[in-house]
Design a protein around this motif. Structure first.
Motif, PDB file in Angstrom:
ATOM      1  N   GLU A  59       1.020  -1.079   0.220  1.00 16.03           N
ATOM      2  CA  GLU A  59      -0.039   0.086   0.074  1.00 16.03           C
ATOM      3  C   GLU A  59       0.893   1.448  -0.025  1.00 16.03           C
ATOM      4  OE1 GLU A  59      -2.917   0.123   3.015  1.00 16.03           O
ATOM      5  OE2 GLU A  59      -3.495  -1.982   2.435  1.00 16.03           O
ATOM      6  N   GLN A  60       0.551   2.205  -0.789  1.00 15.14           N
ATOM      7  CA  GLN A  60       1.211   3.279  -0.866  1.00 15.14           C
ATOM      8  C   GLN A  60       0.145   4.502  -0.771  1.00 15.14           C
ATOM      9  OE1 GLN A  60       4.807   2.811  -3.540  1.00 15.14           O
ATOM     10  NE2 GLN A  60       3.026   2.674  -4.961  1.00 15.14           N
ATOM     11  N   ASP A  61       0.367   5.699   0.094  1.00 20.32           N
ATOM     12  CA  ASP A  61      -0.379   6.754   0.260  1.00 20.32           C
ATOM     13  C   ASP A  61      -0.489   7.717  -0.834  1.00 20.32           C
ATOM     14  OD1 ASP A  61      -1.089   5.858   2.720  1.00 20.32           O
ATOM     15  OD2 ASP A  61       0.718   7.106   3.710  1.00 20.32           O
ATOM     16  N   ASP A  62       0.427   7.973  -1.883  1.00 18.48           N
ATOM     17  CA  ASP A  62       0.453   9.100  -2.598  1.00 18.48           C
ATOM     18  C   ASP A  62       0.614   8.342  -4.038  1.00 18.48           C
ATOM     19  OD1 ASP A  62       3.158   7.682  -2.148  1.00 18.48           O
ATOM     20  OD2 ASP A  62       4.320   9.602  -2.875  1.00 18.48           O
ATOM     21  N   ARG A  63       0.391   7.028  -4.113  1.00 21.16           N
ATOM     22  CA  ARG A  63       0.547   6.645  -5.357  1.00 21.16           C
ATOM     23  C   ARG A  63      -0.518   5.201  -5.290  1.00 21.16           C
ATOM     24  NH1 ARG A  63       6.442   6.398  -7.767  1.00 21.16           N
ATOM     25  NH2 ARG A  63       6.901   8.581  -7.621  1.00 21.16           N
ATOM     26  N   ASP A  65      -1.569   1.263  -5.206  1.00 23.15           N
ATOM     27  CA  ASP A  65      -0.819   0.363  -4.360  1.00 23.15           C
ATOM     28  C   ASP A  65      -0.188  -0.225  -5.457  1.00 23.15           C
ATOM     29  OD1 ASP A  65      -2.296   0.845  -2.244  1.00 23.15           O
ATOM     30  OD2 ASP A  65      -3.441  -0.460  -2.298  1.00 23.15           O
TER      31      ASP A  65
END
Length: 83
Positions: A59-63, A65
């Motif tokens: 999981e990625q906040d700014d992009r 997943d």
């Protein structure tokens, strides 16, 4: 040469995303074996379906997943058989 087995070879070194694999192709074998992004992603899905690779999600906040693939024991066995 089989794209499936080339990808298994790259995954044998380290888990990778489709994007990472595209970069690996572009910096190593592109001059004699190009692989486009869609071919790589279709092949990764096939490898996962065969049980030769597993996919995990980071999981990625700014992009979006990130899907990371790693070779399985069955995938290593198939790579050795092919080699």
């Amino acid at each position: 040469m089989s794209l499936k087995h080339a990808i298994l070879g790259f995954l044998n070194y380290s888990p990778s995303s489709g994007y990472d694999l595209k970069g690996a192709f572009d910096t190593s074998v592109r001059h004699f074996w190009p692989a486009d992004q869609s071919q790589i992603y279709r092949t990764l899905a096939e490898l996962a379906e065969k049980g030769w690779a597993e996919m995990g999600v980071i999981e990625q906040d700014d992009r979006p997943d990130r899907k990371m693939y790693r070779i399985t024991g069955a995938g290593r066995q198939e790579l050795r058989r092919w080699l």
